[in-house]
Design a protein around this motif. Structure first.
Motif, PDB file in Angstrom:
ATOM      1  N   ALA A 180       7.733  -3.610  18.253  1.00 59.69           N
ATOM      2  CA  ALA A 180       8.535  -2.968  19.016  1.00 59.69           C
ATOM      3  C   ALA A 180       9.837  -2.364  18.372  1.00 59.69           C
ATOM      4  CB  ALA A 180       9.115  -4.026  19.941  1.00 59.69           C
ATOM      5  N   THR A 181      10.546  -3.031  17.390  1.00 51.37           N
ATOM      6  CA  THR A 181      11.818  -2.549  16.740  1.00 51.37           C
ATOM      7  C   THR A 181      11.064  -1.466  15.928  1.00 51.37           C
ATOM      8  OG1 THR A 181      11.136  -4.289  14.966  1.00 51.37           O
ATOM      9  CG2 THR A 181      12.829  -4.781  16.792  1.00 51.37           C
ATOM     10  N   GLU A 182       9.955  -1.506  15.215  1.00 57.00           N
ATOM     11  CA  GLU A 182       9.557  -0.310  14.490  1.00 57.00           C
ATOM     12  C   GLU A 182       9.065   1.000  15.144  1.00 57.00           C
ATOM     13  OE1 GLU A 182       5.623   0.483  11.310  1.00 57.00           O
ATOM     14  OE2 GLU A 182       5.622  -1.193  12.813  1.00 57.00           O
ATOM     15  N   ALA A 183       8.941   0.813  16.480  1.00 62.27           N
ATOM     16  CA  ALA A 183       8.574   1.863  17.215  1.00 62.27           C
ATOM     17  C   ALA A 183      10.011   2.378  17.674  1.00 62.27           C
ATOM     18  CB  ALA A 183       7.793   1.712  18.642  1.00 62.27           C
ATOM     19  N   GLN A 184      10.988   1.790  17.784  1.00 58.33           N
ATOM     20  CA  GLN A 184      12.102   2.175  18.052  1.00 58.33           C
ATOM     21  C   GLN A 184      12.892   2.923  16.942  1.00 58.33           C
ATOM     22  OE1 GLN A 184      14.362  -1.205  19.645  1.00 58.33           O
ATOM     23  NE2 GLN A 184      13.399  -1.402  21.468  1.00 58.33           N
ATOM     24  N   VAL A 185      12.888   2.343  15.657  1.00 58.71           N
ATOM     25  CA  VAL A 185      13.223   3.000  14.515  1.00 58.71           C
ATOM     26  C   VAL A 185      12.556   4.183  14.293  1.00 58.71           C
ATOM     27  CG1 VAL A 185      13.469   2.752  11.909  1.00 58.71           C
ATOM     28  CG2 VAL A 185      14.068   0.748  13.679  1.00 58.71           C
ATOM     29  N   ARG A 186      11.188   4.003  14.490  1.00 57.92           N
ATOM     30  CA  ARG A 186      10.340   5.342  14.193  1.00 57.92           C
ATOM     31  C   ARG A 186      10.964   6.393  15.227  1.00 57.92           C
ATOM     32  NH1 ARG A 186       5.843   3.516  15.083  1.00 57.92           N
ATOM     33  NH2 ARG A 186       5.338   2.543  12.840  1.00 57.92           N
ATOM     34  N   LEU A 222      14.985  13.305  12.383  1.00 62.54           N
ATOM     35  CA  LEU A 222      14.427  14.338  11.664  1.00 62.54           C
ATOM     36  C   LEU A 222      14.206  15.694  12.461  1.00 62.54           C
ATOM     37  CD1 LEU A 222      11.207  12.969  10.119  1.00 62.54           C
ATOM     38  CD2 LEU A 222      13.134  14.034   8.933  1.00 62.54           C
ATOM     39  N   ALA A 223      14.275  15.497  13.874  1.00 63.58           N
ATOM     40  CA  ALA A 223      14.134  16.720  14.645  1.00 63.58           C
ATOM     41  C   ALA A 223      15.653  17.552  14.346  1.00 63.58           C
ATOM     42  CB  ALA A 223      14.129  16.336  15.869  1.00 63.58           C
ATOM     43  N   ASP A 224      16.827  16.785  14.403  1.00 65.63           N
ATOM     44  CA  ASP A 224      18.161  17.179  14.114  1.00 65.63           C
ATOM     45  C   ASP A 224      18.154  17.688  12.891  1.00 65.63           C
ATOM     46  OD1 ASP A 224      18.909  16.609  16.660  1.00 65.63           O
ATOM     47  OD2 ASP A 224      19.810  14.849  16.134  1.00 65.63           O
ATOM     48  N   ALA A 225      17.411  17.362  11.841  1.00 69.55           N
ATOM     49  CA  ALA A 225      17.520  17.864  10.664  1.00 69.55           C
ATOM     50  C   ALA A 225      16.740  19.065  10.407  1.00 69.55           C
ATOM     51  CB  ALA A 225      16.920  16.885   9.520  1.00 69.55           C
ATOM     52  N   HIS A 226      15.758  19.180  11.227  1.00 69.89           N
ATOM     53  CA  HIS A 226      14.831  20.422  11.294  1.00 69.89           C
ATOM     54  C   HIS A 226      15.677  21.432  11.992  1.00 69.89           C
ATOM     55  CE1 HIS A 226      10.933  19.503   9.664  1.00 69.89           C
ATOM     56  NE2 HIS A 226      10.892  18.293  10.380  1.00 69.89           N
ATOM     57  N   ARG A 227      16.510  21.284  12.830  1.00 70.23           N
ATOM     58  CA  ARG A 227      17.512  22.083  13.590  1.00 70.23           C
ATOM     59  C   ARG A 227      18.788  22.610  12.760  1.00 70.23           C
ATOM     60  NH1 ARG A 227      16.864  18.065  17.828  1.00 70.23           N
ATOM     61  NH2 ARG A 227      15.686  18.498  19.242  1.00 70.23           N
ATOM     62  N   PRO A 268       8.862   9.191   9.598  1.00 69.49           N
ATOM     63  CA  PRO A 268      10.084   8.297  10.235  1.00 69.49           C
ATOM     64  C   PRO A 268       9.321   6.883  10.075  1.00 69.49           C
ATOM     65  CG  PRO A 268       8.984  10.212  11.748  1.00 69.49           C
ATOM     66  CD  PRO A 268       8.323  10.343  10.369  1.00 69.49           C
ATOM     67  N   GLY A 269      10.459   6.132   9.976  1.00 67.55           N
ATOM     68  CA  GLY A 269      10.537   4.420   9.392  1.00 67.55           C
ATOM     69  C   GLY A 269      10.457   4.278   8.048  1.00 67.55           C
ATOM     70  N   GLU A 270      10.636   5.047   7.181  1.00 69.87           N
ATOM     71  CA  GLU A 270      10.528   5.134   5.568  1.00 69.87           C
ATOM     72  C   GLU A 270      11.820   4.886   5.424  1.00 69.87           C
ATOM     73  OE1 GLU A 270       8.470   7.548   3.149  1.00 69.87           O
ATOM     74  OE2 GLU A 270       6.729   7.820   4.485  1.00 69.87           O
ATOM     75  N   ALA A 279      21.615   1.952  12.584  1.00 73.64           N
ATOM     76  CA  ALA A 279      21.904   0.922  11.706  1.00 73.64           C
ATOM     77  C   ALA A 279      21.569  -0.484  12.124  1.00 73.64           C
ATOM     78  CB  ALA A 279      23.372   1.126  11.203  1.00 73.64           C
ATOM     79  N   PRO A 280      22.261  -0.986  13.442  1.00 70.96           N
ATOM     80  CA  PRO A 280      22.137  -2.280  13.602  1.00 70.96           C
ATOM     81  C   PRO A 280      20.465  -2.533  14.013  1.00 70.96           C
ATOM     82  CG  PRO A 280      23.761  -1.347  15.098  1.00 70.96           C
ATOM     83  CD  PRO A 280      23.203  -0.300  14.340  1.00 70.96           C
ATOM     84  N   LEU A 281      19.752  -1.466  14.624  1.00 72.89           N
ATOM     85  CA  LEU A 281      18.486  -1.659  15.103  1.00 72.89           C
ATOM     86  C   LEU A 281      17.550  -1.712  13.760  1.00 72.89           C
ATOM     87  CD1 LEU A 281      16.334  -1.696  17.409  1.00 72.89           C
ATOM     88  CD2 LEU A 281      16.197   0.806  17.036  1.00 72.89           C
ATOM     89  N   ARG A 282      18.008  -0.827  12.678  1.00 73.11           N
ATOM     90  CA  ARG A 282      17.111  -1.014  11.453  1.00 73.11           C
ATOM     91  C   ARG A 282      17.323  -2.316  10.981  1.00 73.11           C
ATOM     92  NH1 ARG A 282      15.214   3.439   8.997  1.00 73.11           N
ATOM     93  NH2 ARG A 282      16.622   4.800  10.191  1.00 73.11           N
ATOM     94  N   GLU A 283      18.506  -2.956  10.857  1.00 70.08           N
ATOM     95  CA  GLU A 283      18.959  -4.156  10.485  1.00 70.08           C
ATOM     96  C   GLU A 283      17.900  -5.227  10.963  1.00 70.08           C
ATOM     97  OE1 GLU A 283      22.873  -4.840  10.544  1.00 70.08           O
ATOM     98  OE2 GLU A 283      23.559  -3.163   9.054  1.00 70.08           O
ATOM     99  N   GLU A 284      18.060  -4.974  12.547  1.00 66.33           N
ATOM    100  CA  GLU A 284      17.163  -5.744  13.222  1.00 66.33           C
ATOM    101  C   GLU A 284      15.589  -5.932  12.740  1.00 66.33           C
ATOM    102  OE1 GLU A 284      15.844  -7.286  17.681  1.00 66.33           O
ATOM    103  OE2 GLU A 284      17.517  -5.400  17.334  1.00 66.33           O
ATOM    104  N   TYR A 285      15.150  -4.408  12.457  1.00 65.79           N
ATOM    105  CA  TYR A 285      13.779  -4.603  12.450  1.00 65.79           C
ATOM    106  C   TYR A 285      13.389  -4.933  10.861  1.00 65.79           C
ATOM    107  CZ  TYR A 285       9.858  -1.973  10.230  1.00 65.79           C
ATOM    108  OH  TYR A 285       8.520  -1.837   9.749  1.00 65.79           O
ATOM    109  N   ASP A 286      14.343  -4.859   9.989  1.00 69.02           N
ATOM    110  CA  ASP A 286      13.988  -5.489   8.547  1.00 69.02           C
ATOM    111  C   ASP A 286      14.036  -6.937   8.490  1.00 69.02           C
ATOM    112  OD1 ASP A 286      14.381  -2.653   7.601  1.00 69.02           O
ATOM    113  OD2 ASP A 286      16.317  -2.647   7.024  1.00 69.02           O
ATOM    114  N   ARG A 287      14.850  -7.602   9.565  1.00 73.29           N
ATOM    115  CA  ARG A 287      15.000  -8.896   9.493  1.00 73.29           C
ATOM    116  C   ARG A 287      13.635  -9.364   9.982  1.00 73.29           C
ATOM    117  NH1 ARG A 287      19.031  -8.971  12.045  1.00 73.29           N
ATOM    118  NH2 ARG A 287      18.585  -9.382  14.083  1.00 73.29           N
ATOM    119  N   VAL A 288      13.430  -8.585  11.485  1.00 72.29           N
ATOM    120  CA  VAL A 288      12.056  -9.179  12.142  1.00 72.29           C
ATOM    121  C   VAL A 288      10.827  -8.974  11.371  1.00 72.29           C
ATOM    122  CG1 VAL A 288      10.735  -8.702  14.161  1.00 72.29           C
ATOM    123  CG2 VAL A 288      13.265  -8.852  14.459  1.00 72.29           C
ATOM    124  N   ALA A 289      10.849  -7.686  10.507  1.00 75.03           N
ATOM    125  CA  ALA A 289       9.748  -7.510   9.801  1.00 75.03           C
ATOM    126  C   ALA A 289       9.481  -8.359   8.785  1.00 75.03           C
ATOM    127  CB  ALA A 289       9.910  -6.127   9.144  1.00 75.03           C
TER     128      ALA A 289
END
Length: 998
Positions: A203-209, A216-221, A237-239, A810-820
């Protein structure tokens, strides 16, 4: 837990009631449960498990419990029952269970199903009596499970000790061991933790992705806004590192855009300066050209003024004469106005008098006014007549409405009377349909009761016919078996007689010179008897005897089958009677048809009752409508009379008001036209008289004004007078000549114009081309500057949004890293988990380590100190670690896999493992004492010394006040273990034979 007594009735192979006194068997500590294969040793253990948990162990619980547990040897009227007396957790309990039972009916034929029954009683030591606790399956099951502290699977594994399972456990891989230990120690919660962490990681991986995808869409813009001058990171996405790379690329793009904006600003300033200079030059050229054109045009205009001077002077004379005539113009206009008014009013008077009656054609204005007043007064008196006329229309409409209601109520009364006249017949018919359907429903219930016994009787009759045929076949088989048995017996007796006849030759065959004869004792054998042709020896006689015995057994079996078939035939005949089967089938078919017909008729009951109810409601509605219509009819009579009286009064009033016309409106219109005509005629006569007097006064004033202005006659003054258009045109010509003259003089007197006329002609086209080029350059520079500004603004906006997104992620990515990290660690896929051990495997490994330690205590004694069980968490191949089991051989000092043990070694190793597992599971269950254990087969693979050591270990269990029951075929155990429970197999079912220590 200690077992005291087990009582079985019609259970498994036991057709009758059998009891086991475990107190007597447990007195010696060890007792033996033995008997031939198929006698029912395992059924004793099944009965213990069934009494506690309501089901038997393993695969034997498949199918219906009642059909599986009931003995085939039990009498039809005997119900299957198991009663267990035990002490658990300091309480003396008695559990009685009866599975579902299809018993014979008490009345009639056939069977009926009794539900399963369960009783739980507790022993009251103070009163010395048993007390009922519950008869609920669920309550008793929960109570026993809570007291024992283990499930049925755990009980079967640690109390019944199936050795085959632990032998496989020793040789199994880590996955198979994990399944068994997971069932025993219930580690599903740890597997649920792994699953929950994996789900949270996904779930957190999907949110981070998703967040990275938006980033990335904003980066393309931003790349599009930067004009492809921005390099995007080659990350999905996700890397990791994607957010930092996007923000860095955005910062570079913003810096580049600001530099481009500065360059564009400089170019725009230069273009603005050049454009301003070119515009000033173009304005100067245009101004010089304008002044030169102005001087040339002024010279041309002066020449044209000189040519038109004579016409200007003539126009001045005309304007002077017209100014004198203007003094006479008011009088002329007054005279013309009075003359036109006089002609108009005279014509209007003639037209108005032409529309009047001849009697008023010559009347004066005063007489006409008087006649108009009289017509208006009569018109005002018609307002009351108009109201009466409107009321008469309303009366007629109301009277027509009463007539329509009269006709509608008459139709309603007629329809209601017609329907109500047939109400009794309708109600009787509908009630008859309801009664018929109710009778059909009662008949259907009676036929349903009769149908099942008829079917059972038909089934018994068909069975009776089949058994009659089987009886004939069985009688023939008995006759044949008896004949064969007689022939076999006669053959055996014949051979026996022949052998006895030639027995001397058979004895002589064993004589030896010097050895005494078995018959006479002589040592010399001069003429021993010799075997003749067809001599029958002992082997032939024994074969004949065996054939006779087999034939006799076949005869007995055939007679037994005949007896069984005859008993079944008698039972079927008793149920079916002597009625032929085809007649019973016809009766069943007739009952079925009558039942179906009755059911079909009974199905109409609801619809018939509903129609009767609806008809009753319709009857009430019709009767109420008839009464309401009668009331309305009576009330309309008085209303109609009042309307007729009012109508007569109104018609008399209108007759007087209308006169000879058809309506009041026509009479009013007539009076209105008459008054209008009289009024118009009077007004026209007065206007004509006034206009004639004004015309006379205007002629006198015109003659006086013409004389004063210097004209001989009023006609001459009128001829000199100009109309407004001619006067304006003449004045315009004069003013234009004067203005043109003044303007030309002013232009020729201008210093700038004169100076411009002396200069070279202006080149406006060249100045315009230069200014156009400067304007184009300015537009290009402004566009470039605006584009650079928009690019900077867009990049700033997208960068700010990307930075905000990075902060949110950032908090979501930290949570994903911790959960993963936790999910990978618990699943055994993380690099931190060097042994790739799952969380459940880790817990099971700890349990396995406890089991190995507990098993080693007994294994060392069984193996005379040679073997030790150790737990290993090494990885095997590409698999995961944690559930390895090795044995350490003290003779070699090496550690090896348990699969390398021999058959006997595997047995006592698995026995030690089972006992150790029982101790660990008992402690896990809350420390419930297991005072009675059972050990299944496997002792036959041990030599005498090892068997003694194993029995010593089992005998040592008495130190903990335990009793162990050994289930085995080994004959030597019957000599070593004196307390025994023997299962005896027989034709009528198995029985139990118990022997204590004495």
């Amino acid at each position: 837990m200690r077992l005291h007594r087990l009582t079985l009735t019609a259970f498994g192979p036991f057709g009758g009631t059998q009891s086991v006194d475990f107190d007597e068997l447990s007195a010696a500590g060890l007792f033996l449960l033995h008997g031939p294969t198929g006698a029912g040793k395992t059924s004793v253990l099944d009965a213990v498990c069934y009494a506690l948990y309501g089901s038997v162990p393993g695969a034997r619980q498949s199918g219906g419990q009642g059909a599986t547990l009931r003995s085939d040897h039990a009498a039809p009227a005997v119900r299957t029952e198991v009663t267990l007396d035990l002490t658990v957790a300091g309480r003396r309990l008695e559990i009685t269970r009866q599975p579902p039972w299809e018993r014979p009916k008490k009345r009639g034929t056939g069977t009926t199903l009794d539900k399963a029954q369960t009783w739980l009683r507790a022993y009251d030591a103070t009163a010395g009596t048993w007390k009922d606790l519950s008869r609920s399956h669920q309550e008793i099951g929960e109570e026993i499970t809570q007291l024992l502290g283990m499930s049925r699977e755990q009980f079967c594994q640690v109390v019944l000790l199936p050795q085959g399972d632990f032998a496989r456990f020793l040789r199994a891989d880590a996955e198979a061991r994990g399944k068994l230990l997971g069932r025993l120690f219930d580690t599903r919660r740890f597997a649920d933790v792994e699953k929950r962490l994996a789900e949270r990681r996904r779930a957190t991986e999907a949110q981070v992705r998703d967040g990275d995808a938006e980033l990335l869409a904003d980066a393309h813009r931003m790349q599009q806004a930067a004009g492809d001058a921005m390099e995007l990171p080659d990350l999905a996405p996700g890397e990791p590192g994607l957010a930092e790379a996007v923000l860095s690329a955005a910062a570079v793009a913003r810096g580049t855009a600001r530099e481009q904006l500065t360059v564009a600003g400089c170019g725009l300033a230069a273009a603005e300066s050049a454009h301003a200079a070119a515009a000033r030059a173009l304005d100067d050229a245009r101004e010089l050209a304008r002044l030169q054109r102005r001087f040339t045009e002024a010279r041309e205009r002066a020449a044209r003024l000189e040519e038109g001077a004579a016409a200007y002077r003539e126009a001045q004379a005309l304007m002077e004469r017209a100014r004198k005539a203007e003094a006479v113009a008011p009088a002329l206009e007054l005279r013309e106005s009075a003359d036109a008014e006089h002609r108009r009013t005279a014509a209007a008077e003639a037209r108005a008098r032409a529309r009047l009656p001849e009697s008023l054609a010559d009347a004066g204005a005063a007489g006409l006014a008087t006649a108009a007043r009289r017509a208006a007064e009569e018109l005002g008196g018609l307002d009351s007549a108009r109201r009466a006329e409107r009321r008469l229309v309303e009366l007629l409409d109301e009277r027509a409405g009463l007539d329509r209601q009269e006709r509608a109520d008459a139709d309603l009364l007629h329809e209601a009377e017609a329907w109500l006249d047939g109400w009794e017949e309708t109600r009787t018919a509908l009630q008859a349909r309801v009664d018929t359907a109710q009778q059909a429903a009662s008949l259907a219930e009676q036929l349903a009761v009769q149908r099942e016994p008829a079917r059972q009787r038909l089934k018994a009759a068909r069975l009776r016919d089949q058994l009659a045929r089987d009886t004939d076949e069985a009688v023939e088989q008995v006759r044949t078996a008896r004949e064969q048995a007689l022939r076999a017996k006669q053959h055996w007796l014949d051979l026996k007689e022949q052998r006895l006849t030639g027995i001397a030759a058979e004895l002589a065959a064993h004589l030896t010179d010097g050895e005494p004869c078995a018959v006479c004792g002589a040592t010399e054998h001069p003429a021993p008897a010799r075997k003749v042709a067809g001599h029958v020896d002992r082997e032939a006689e024994e074969q004949a005897l065996a054939a006779h015995q087999r034939a006799d057994e076949q005869r007995a079996e055939a007679e037994r089958r005949l007896g069984v078939v005859r008993e079944a035939l008698a039972a079927a005949t008793a149920e079916a009677g002597d009625t032929p089967t085809d007649r019973l089938a016809a009766e069943v078919e007739e009952l079925q048809e009558r039942y179906a017909h009755a059911r079909g008729a009974a199905a109409e009951l609801h619809s018939a009752q509903e129609r009767l109810r609806q008809a009753g409601q319709e009857h009430e509605r019709r009767a109420a409508a008839r009464q309401e219509a009668a009331v309305r009819t009576a009330s309309r009579v008085g209303h109609r009379e009042r309307l007729d009286r009012e109508r007569a009064v109104l018609e008399e009033e209108l007759h007087q008001a209308r006169g000879a016309l058809d309506s009041v409106a026509a009479r009013a219109a007539q009076l209105q036209r008459q008054a209008a005509l009289l009024t118009d005629a009077a007004d026209a006569a007065r206007a004509a008289e006034d206009a004639a007097q004004r015309l006379k006064d205007a002629d006198a004033r015109l003659a006086d004004a013409a004389f004063r202005a210097g004209f001989d006659t009023p006609q001459a003054a009128a001829a000199a007078l100009l109309d407004a258009a001619a006067h304006r045109e003449l004045q315009r010509r004069l003013d234009a000549w004067q203005n043109e003259e003044a303007a030309v003089r002013a232009v020729l007197a201008e210093a700038d114009t004169a100076a411009a006329a002396r200069q070279r002609p202006a080149d406006v086209d060249s100045a315009r081309r230069v200014a156009d080029d400067a304007a184009r350059h300015l537009r290009d520079a402004a566009s470039a500057h605006d584009a650079a500004g928009r690019r900077c603004a867009e990049l700033d906006r997208l960068s700010a949004r990307a930075a905000a997104a990075v902060r949110r992620l950032a908090p979501l990515r930290e949570e994903y890293d911790r959960v993963a990290r936790l999910a990978g660690l618990t699943a055994g896929t993380s690099a931190d988990n060097e042994r790739r051990m799952r969380l459940e495997s880790y817990v099971l490994a700890a349990r396995l380590e406890q089991v190995a330690a507990a098993a080693t205590v007994r294994l060392r004694r069984m193996s005379s100190g040679r073997y030790t069980l150790v737990h290993s968490d090494d990885r095997t191949g590409r698999g995961r670690s944690g559930l390895g089991l090795h044995v350490v051989d003290a003779w070699t000092g090496r550690e090896r896999d348990t699969a390398t043990l021999s058959g006997g070694e595997t047995f006592f190793a698995s026995l030690a493992l089972a006992l150790g597992l029982a101790d660990v599971v008992t402690d896990e269950a809350g420390g419930v004492r297991l005072d009675t254990l059972f050990i299944d087969e496997g002792f036959g693979s041990l030599d005498d010394q090892t068997l003694d050591e194993v029995l010593d270990v089992l005998d040592s269990l008495r130190e903990r006040d335990r009793s162990v029951g050994i289930v085995s075929h080994v004959p030597d155990l019957r000599r070593r273990i004196h307390a025994q429970l023997e299962v005896v197999k027989g034709r009528s079912g198995s029985t139990l034979r118990q022997r204590g220590t004495g």
